[in-house]
Design an enzyme around this catalytic site. Sequence first.
Site, short mmCIF file in Angstrom:
data_model
loop_
_atom_site.label_atom_id
_atom_site.label_comp_id
_atom_site.label_asym_id
_atom_site.label_seq_id
_atom_site.Cartn_x
_atom_site.Cartn_y
_atom_site.Cartn_z
N GLU A 230 40.75 10.10 116.22
CA GLU A 230 39.91 10.28 115.95
C GLU A 230 39.01 11.73 116.49
O GLU A 230 39.02 12.00 117.51
CB GLU A 230 38.60 9.27 116.23
CG GLU A 230 37.48 9.43 115.52
CD GLU A 230 36.32 10.36 115.97
OE1 GLU A 230 36.13 11.33 115.57
OE2 GLU A 230 35.53 9.80 117.01
N CYS A 264 30.88 14.10 116.80
CA CYS A 264 31.99 14.16 116.11
C CYS A 264 31.42 14.29 114.80
O CYS A 264 31.84 15.00 113.84
CB CYS A 264 33.01 13.02 116.31
SG CYS A 264 33.82 13.10 117.70
#
Length: 458
Positions: A230, A264
């Site tokens: 990720e 993120c």
Amino acid sequence: MAKYRVQNPATGEIVETFEAATDEQIEQTLEASDSAYREWRERSVQERAAAVRRVAELFEERKDELARLISVEMGKSIAESLDEVEFARSIIDYYGVHGPSLITDHEIPSTVPGKAIIEHLPVGALLGVMPWNFPYYQVARFAAPNLVLGNTIILKHADICARSALTIQEIMEEAGVPVGGYQNVFASHDQIATMIADPRVQGVSLTGSERAGAIIGEHAGRHLKKCVLELGGNDAMVVLDSDDVAGVAKAAWDFRVYNGGQVCNSNKRFIVMDEIYDEFVAELRRLAEGLEPGDQLDLGDGQYVPLSSRAAAETVHAQVQKAVAAGATLEVGGVLSEGPGAYYSPAVLTGVPRDSESYREEMFGPVATVYRVFSDEEALDLANDSPFGLGGSVFSTDEARAARIASRLDVGMTHVNTIAAEAAELPFGGVKRSGFGREMGPIGIGEFANRRLSFVAK
């Protein structure tokens, strides 16, 4: 400077330091993880889930302590730290409650005479390499499902999150995860490579930068290990129209500066239709003006927190200056504090040229970058013109119009009329240079499962 440390980003003061692991300790960790796995996998899934549910209870019982630890370590406010502890608790509890049903064996139709069953079995010890921006949440979404499944965890946390990392292990063991079943390691880059190469480690999960993901992915590939990555994001928030421009701008701003903008899947690119662009930017400018640095442990109104480190603040400042040099306009904010503190005033940036390096960069800090567009197709083209593909959102009073645009976003998560839907049961992950694999939700527990076919002939 000690690699593993607690360093208050508001002051630069090093509060605590920690010894890095020796190679002998790494070997002991690998042996303990493998040994614990052979015992842990034999326990019933109900017993494993009960231990994980107890972890969630301990997170709740110790939430004030846990929140303060990460506020000091990486700078988020106490209020946001408590939010994170609660979110981590909810993820851990979700897998403790629902995990067993998500990995129940199930029969599938077969043209071959007999009974075909898909089983969900653990694979062994897993290595997690986790970042500093959400010290508990990132660990929870990796560790909780895999512990329920029967895997064991070796966790290499960010070097500035050492005290919270040790506290997570303490909670795991107190909850009933066997010694060796969840271990924190203060490992070096070379030691991470050693662990990935070791046959006792069966997979690796990393949340971090593109650069880190490429390195971990290369090591994993060389040794034929499954990995979940990720990585970064440069999520677009497309605003086609609104009957409350100020309200949408406020929501956009609040999400963008949450956690110091160090998220993120933050809405890093605001793509706004021409008809409402000027009002939207004016509202952002109003929200950003007059803010002052504050103490993350006692944050007042109109104050902002430090970023995670002085280096992080300097990096964001340099990125904004580069964008301005390329032709962008800094509307407000963008002031790097003097001294050792990691304060960078929340900023609004417009007019970033599409042919500039800055256009393709992720800014991991409190910078709202706004683009003006004149049609739905131009908005979609701009949103997809990115090497990243984590999430994206589209806002409109016409839900069907927004949904049409959202359906064509090249991302792992699309949203209509909300920036990011986040909950334990909702899968999280991206495409393109944002990585691969999914965490959370019903599919997160399957990433490191041996989905074995069991066939009994008639």
